[in-house]
Design an enzyme around this catalytic site. Structure first.
Site, PDB file in Angstrom:
ATOM      1  N   LYS A  53       0.843  -1.210   0.000  1.00 37.78           N
ATOM      2  CA  LYS A  53       0.000   0.000   0.000  1.00 37.78           C
ATOM      3  C   LYS A  53       0.875   1.256   0.000  1.00 37.78           C
ATOM      4  CE  LYS A  53      -3.580   2.729   0.500  1.00 37.78           C
ATOM      5  NZ  LYS A  53      -4.598   2.988  -0.510  1.00 37.78           N
ATOM      6  N   LYS A 106      -0.589  11.403   5.651  1.00 42.72           N
ATOM      7  CA  LYS A 106      -0.349  10.270   6.564  1.00 42.72           C
ATOM      8  C   LYS A 106       0.326   9.117   5.816  1.00 42.72           C
ATOM      9  CE  LYS A 106      -3.574   7.382   6.936  1.00 42.72           C
ATOM     10  NZ  LYS A 106      -4.023   6.106   6.408  1.00 42.72           N
TER      11      LYS A 106
HETATM   12  P1  NAD Z   1     -13.043   7.911   7.667  1.00 44.44           P
HETATM   13  O1  NAD Z   1     -12.466   8.914   8.596  1.00 44.44           O
HETATM   14  O2  NAD Z   1     -14.121   8.323   6.718  1.00 44.44           O
HETATM   15  O3  NAD Z   1     -13.609   6.651   8.495  1.00 44.44           O
HETATM   16  C1  NAD Z   1     -13.015   6.136   9.646  1.00 44.44           C
HETATM   17  C2  NAD Z   1     -14.101   5.862  10.676  1.00 44.44           C
HETATM   18  O4  NAD Z   1     -13.514   5.309  11.848  1.00 44.44           O
HETATM   19  C3  NAD Z   1     -14.861   7.126  11.112  1.00 44.44           C
HETATM   20  O5  NAD Z   1     -16.245   6.970  10.874  1.00 44.44           O
HETATM   21  C4  NAD Z   1     -14.536   7.235  12.608  1.00 44.44           C
HETATM   22  O6  NAD Z   1     -15.600   7.761  13.365  1.00 44.44           O
HETATM   23  C5  NAD Z   1     -14.251   5.780  12.956  1.00 44.44           C
HETATM   24  N1  NAD Z   1     -13.480   5.610  14.174  1.00 44.44           N
HETATM   25  C6  NAD Z   1     -12.367   6.297  14.573  1.00 44.44           C
HETATM   26  N2  NAD Z   1     -11.947   5.837  15.776  1.00 44.44           N
HETATM   27  C7  NAD Z   1     -12.808   4.845  16.130  1.00 44.44           C
HETATM   28  C8  NAD Z   1     -12.896   3.976  17.252  1.00 44.44           C
HETATM   29  N3  NAD Z   1     -12.009   4.049  18.266  1.00 44.44           N
HETATM   30  N4  NAD Z   1     -13.911   3.086  17.292  1.00 44.44           N
HETATM   31  C9  NAD Z   1     -14.796   3.001  16.296  1.00 44.44           C
HETATM   32  N5  NAD Z   1     -14.779   3.798  15.184  1.00 44.44           N
HETATM   33  C10 NAD Z   1     -13.781   4.702  15.125  1.00 44.44           C
HETATM   34  O7  NAD Z   1     -11.801   7.295   6.869  1.00 44.44           O
HETATM   35  P2  NAD Z   1     -11.850   6.459   5.496  1.00 44.44           P
HETATM   36  O8  NAD Z   1     -11.752   7.402   4.343  1.00 44.44           O
HETATM   37  O9  NAD Z   1     -12.962   5.453   5.571  1.00 44.44           O
HETATM   38  O10 NAD Z   1     -10.418   5.739   5.573  1.00 44.44           O
HETATM   39  C11 NAD Z   1     -10.196   4.627   6.430  1.00 44.44           C
HETATM   40  C12 NAD Z   1      -8.839   4.029   6.087  1.00 44.44           C
HETATM   41  O11 NAD Z   1      -8.832   3.609   4.718  1.00 44.44           O
HETATM   42  C13 NAD Z   1      -7.662   5.012   6.243  1.00 44.44           C
HETATM   43  O12 NAD Z   1      -6.555   4.336   6.754  1.00 44.44           O
HETATM   44  C14 NAD Z   1      -7.415   5.482   4.813  1.00 44.44           C
HETATM   45  O13 NAD Z   1      -6.070   5.895   4.611  1.00 44.44           O
HETATM   46  C15 NAD Z   1      -7.755   4.228   4.024  1.00 44.44           C
HETATM   47  N6  NAD Z   1      -8.186   4.462   2.640  1.00 44.44           N
HETATM   48  C16 NAD Z   1      -9.073   5.457   2.354  1.00 44.44           C
HETATM   49  C17 NAD Z   1      -9.455   5.674   1.030  1.00 44.44           C
HETATM   50  C18 NAD Z   1     -10.412   6.792   0.656  1.00 44.44           C
HETATM   51  O14 NAD Z   1     -10.533   7.101  -0.544  1.00 44.44           O
HETATM   52  N7  NAD Z   1     -11.111   7.412   1.608  1.00 44.44           N
HETATM   53  C19 NAD Z   1      -8.941   4.859   0.022  1.00 44.44           C
HETATM   54  C20 NAD Z   1      -8.072   3.817   0.346  1.00 44.44           C
HETATM   55  C21 NAD Z   1      -7.700   3.631   1.674  1.00 44.44           C
END
Ligand code: NAD
Length: 298
Positions: A174, A242
């Site tokens: 990744k 990040k």
């Molecule tokens: P996001 O912030 O939309 O979602 C993360 C969720 O986790 C939030 O709803 C938050 O409230 C929840 N959360 C945080 N702490 C928590 C806890 N202690 N208990 C329960 N829930 C908790 O982020 P995202 O865009 O869904 O990204 C998630 C991961 O995927 C990241 O590592 C990101 O780098 C990766 N990612 C994101 C994308 C994208 O396009 N958004 C693409 C590929 C990978």
């Protein structure tokens, strides 16, 4: 069909959990923001009021959380409430889809094993669109038999998955993915700045470039919005910042020199420092324009 706990129902986890429920799995979701579970509940899943409630009965625990500290908090928990390690039943499969440092994935896998859990790191590529359309590309680190056990899940949320090594290997792949994506954005931005400054038709220029050797998914999907200076996320600069931190740290621990990665990391850091952290990563164009004194219209 499995009993699944899905922790972290944000941009990515929300649609992924809903797909698993639609496919017939018994999915219980938990997010610190309760509204995160709405999409899952609409798809036939259940919202839990606590991590423990979601995890206790699960055969499979899935996490999709922003950063290392969130994954560590969910897995290890604290003295009072505990985390996945305390609440999951022995033999459960823990699959972390989050993008975090390889070292953290390894540490979680070791701790999981001590608690009788099977652990995979499985970061994804494909963005929100890929999650919504269930066509994610999934990079998996962990034991072969555990990857085989997770196959129905990967096939439900993704279109491509591959085991790339032991625990932590998925995170290295990744990181490699993110440095290519960041670098491509930076160069597309430079191409736009050059063509516009020279007074050529940049739209026609990018069209013809996209038909040649420099073709890329980023050019296909993003050239129109970049030319229009539309930077609504998408994938936020903050998250890519990040990820570039993960890539540069991974390079350090692998004892290799990645000069392009370091440069792109600094450009993304500049975008964040200038207050663009909540914009799509294609907003790297604003920084490249700034370097030439060409203020973005957006
Ligand atoms: P996001 O912030 O939309 O979602 C993360 C969720 O986790 C939030 O709803 C938050 O409230 C929840 N959360 C945080 N702490 C928590 C806890 N202690 N208990 C329960 N829930 C908790 O982020 P995202 O865009 O869904 O990204 C998630 C991961 O995927 C990241 O590592 C990101 O780098 C990766 N990612 C994101 C994308 C994208 O396009 N958004 C693409 C590929 C990978």
């Amino acid at each position: 069909m499995s009993t699944i706990a899905f922790i972290g129902l944000g941009v990515m986890g929300g649609p992924m959990a809903a797909h698993l429920a639609t496919a017939g799995h018994r999915v219980t979701g938990y997010d610190v923001v309760p509204a995160g579970a709405d999409r899952l509940v609409a798809a036939g899943g259940t919202a839990a009021a606590s991590l423990a409630e979601a995890v206790t009965e699960a055969e499979v625990v899935l996490t999709m959380l922003p950063q290392d500290e969130h994954v560590e908090a969910v897995v290890f928990g604290d003295e009072a409430t505990g985390g996945v390690l305390r609440h999951a039943r022995p033999g459960a499969l823990l699959v972390d889809f989050s993008t975090i440092r390889p070292e953290t994935s390894v540490r979680i896998a070791e701790a999981g094993r001590e608690h009788g859990l099977r652990v995979l790191d499985a970061p994804v590529s494909g963005g929100e669109r890929g999650a919504v359309d269930a066509v994610l590309s999934i990079m998996v680190g962990g034991a072969e038999e555990d990857v085989a056990a997770a196959r129905p899940i990967f096939e439900t949320v993704g279109s491509t998955y591959a085991r790339v090594g032991g625990n932590g290997a998925g995170q290295y792949v990744k990181a490699a993915n993110q440095l290519i994506v960041g670098g491509t954005y930076a160069l597309v931005a430079e191409a736009i700045v050059l063509m516009e400054a020279a007074g050529v038709d940049a739209a026609a220029g990018l069209d013809v470039i996209a038909g040649g050797l420099a073709a890329s998914r980023i050019l296909d999907l993003k050239r129109a919005s970049m030319l229009a200076r539309e930077f609504a996320p998408g994938f936020r600069i903050d998250l890519h910042h990040k990820d570039m931190g993960i890539a540069t740290a991974a390079a350090r621990s692998a004892e290799v020199s990645l000069p392009m990665t370091a440069l792109v990391a600094q450009l993304i850091a500049a975008a964040r420092a200038k207050g663009h952290g909540a914009l799509d990563h294609s907003a790297l164009l604003k920084i490249v324009e700034d370097l030439s004194g060409r203020a973005s219209a957006a």
